[in-house]
Design an enzyme around this catalytic site. Structure first.
Site, mmCIF file in Angstrom:
data_model
loop_
_atom_site.group_PDB
_atom_site.id
_atom_site.type_symbol
_atom_site.label_atom_id
_atom_site.label_comp_id
_atom_site.label_asym_id
_atom_site.label_seq_id
_atom_site.Cartn_x
_atom_site.Cartn_y
_atom_site.Cartn_z
ATOM 1 C CB SER A 68 -8.112 3.276 2.871
ATOM 2 O OG SER A 68 -7.379 2.864 3.915
ATOM 3 C CB SER A 116 -8.388 0.427 5.700
ATOM 4 O OG SER A 116 -8.898 1.601 5.372
ATOM 5 C CE LYS A 148 -3.794 1.741 2.834
ATOM 6 N NZ LYS A 148 -4.879 1.481 3.812
#
Ligand code: GLN
Length: 483
Positions: A151, A175, A76
């Protein structure tokens, strides 16, 4: 013929070990798949093809030490990789290249995994849909008109579509688990303190945890084993021995006590989600688990508590982005105040600004006691709910998300409905306990549904046992989007 990119890491690792496959072949295939799909899915924001190929070529000729040696992995975009753009998918960090590796990156490299690139995310991990990224939204591989969840939506969509074998996400309020549920993959948030946060660009430091997003539970256990462990660079890192999580992968839940909290089966859950979760509970019961209704009475306050604590910490963490040290600086300022103001006005997106305003407000003198302190007290009550529950049960099973993936644009102008997407995932972060999301079915539109399994702090093994046994008796995890 099965596609190489559809295989979980454990299957690829067997082929790599027996030398039926070479790391460079796997990495080439993965990069080819990214090139084919990323234009449509937008899950990667950076791809480091030369480095990945170089590392793979080096692995070709060497002995593959670790279980995941030679496996391509994506990270990420809020985790620092030395010399590689790390932007939290925010304009304000454009051009920022960290001078060091996050601890998880160090461990990933030491274990021989091959870093391929950075995945898209909601700006600074604020969101549940991956729509607030400055690089544009990631699309759900099961239906590109829909969000992948957020996210860590880029990581989940990349794993689901075979653009990567496994990925790393971060979870502050859901997330990792919520996008895993919406993309039909496995996502795990470990106990707070189990995985070092050193080099994770902080959103809410008391809630953030890094964790794996994978194609199955076996891969999640293996990757957690790689990234977990004490780190003196993170003062909140737990100084404990980490077990070999793969030992918990046994297809046996006989006598395992599973709690079903009545507060998680409420109005607003889509009927298909409710049905799939109830069927999963039934199956666990048939497999020999003891199912028990429990109560977590403060659940209804979790979202409001989180939306005080998380923005408060975020507003403080984001104060460092002022155009002086990192990334973007607005051009032609009149003076230093003008430089700060313009940089932050132009650099942050709308949701980031909303969080900064909210957080600054709840921390301001006169409101601190009424909001922030109160929220901390409620947080304790939520933790105590779980402590009580875990005196009676080994794990807790709930839906991961009340709905399947929604349409792109559907909630972006309605922050409150967006915030409610995490109603079932937020409590575990507030309590600091581990939780996983695993695939447990599809709705009438063919969209994946996630089952959440929660355990007490540092009891990841209970989660893995329940999740693995369930997975062995179903085949949801082996379904792939036809993309
Ligand atoms: N969706 C939640 C939020 O917007 C959680 C995000 C996360 O876990 N990073 O804050």
């Amino acid at each position: 013929m099965e596609n190489l990119y559809d295989l979980p890491a454990n299957r690829l690792a067997e082929k790599l070990k027996s030398k039926t496959l070479k790391p460079s072949h796997v990495v080439e295939k993965i990069i080819q798949r990214i090139k084919e799909l990323n234009g449509r899915i937008n899950s990667f924001v950076f791809i480091d093809e030369p480095q990945a190929l170089k590392a793979a070529k080096a692995a070709d000729g060497s002995d593959l030490k670790g279980d995941l040696s030679g496996i391509p992995i994506a990270v990420k975009d809020n985790i620092c990789v030395k010399g590689q753009d790390t932007t939290c998918s925010s304009r304000i960090l454009k051009g920022f290249r960290p001078p060091y590796d996050a601890t998880v990156i160090k461990k990933i490299r030491e274990n021989g995994l091959i870093l391929v690139g950075k995945t898209n995310m909601d700006e600074f991990a604020f969101g549940s849909s991956c729509e607030t990224s400055c690089y544009g939204p990631t699309k759900n591989p099961w239906d590109p008109d829909r969000i992948p969840g957020g996210s860590s939506g880029g990581s989940a969509a990349a794993v689901a579509s075979g653009q990567i074998v496994m990925a790393i996400g971060s979870d502050t309020g859901g997330s990792i688990r919520q996008p895993a549920a919406m993309c039909g993959v496995v996502g795990m948030k470990p106990t707070y303190g189990l995985v070092s946060r050193y080099g994770l660009i902080a959103f809410a430091s008391s809630l953030d945890q890094i964790g794996p997003i994978t194609k199955d539970v076996t891969d999640a256990a293996a990757l957690l084993g790689v990234i977990a462990g004490h780190d003196e660079m993170d003062s909140t890192s737990a100084d404990i021995e980490t077990p070999d999580y793969r030992k918990s992968l046994v297809n046996d839940v006989k006598g395992l006590k599973i709690g079903i909290p009545k507060e998680y089966f409420i109005e607003g859950i889509e009927p298909d989600v409710l049905k799939a979760v109830k069927e999963a509970i039934e199956l666990l019961k048939k497999m020999g688990a003891q199912i028990k209704e429990i109560s977590l009475p403060h659940t209804e306050y979790a979202v409001s508590t989180y939306y005080i604590i998380a923005p408060a910490e975020a507003s403080s963490n984001l104060a460092r982005f002022d155009g002086v040290q990192y990334g973007f600086r607005a051009p032609h300022p009149k003076d230093i105040i003008d430089m700060y103001t313009k940089t932050r006005s132009q650099g942050f997106g709308e949701e980031a600004k909303r969080r900064i305003l909210l957080g600054t407000y709840v921390l301001s003198s006169g409101y601190y006691e009424a909001y922030y302190l109160k929220a901390l007290k409620v947080r304790t009550k939520i933790r105590v709910d779980f402590t009580r529950a875990f005196k009676e049960v080994d794990c807790i099973v709930t839906p991961t998300s009340p709905t399947t993936a929604f349409k792109i644009g559907e909630r972006i102008d309605d922050p409150l409905s967006m915030y409610l997407s995490d109603i079932f995932t937020i409590p575990a972060n507030l309590a600091g306990i581990p939780a996983i999301s695993i695939p447990c079915g599809f709705d009438g539109k063919g969209l994946p549904i996630g089952l959440q399994i929660i355990a007490d702090a540092f009891k990841e093994e209970n989660i893995f046992t329940a999740a693995y046994a369930y997975e062995q008796n179903t085949d949801w995890h082996s379904k792939r989007p036809g993309i």
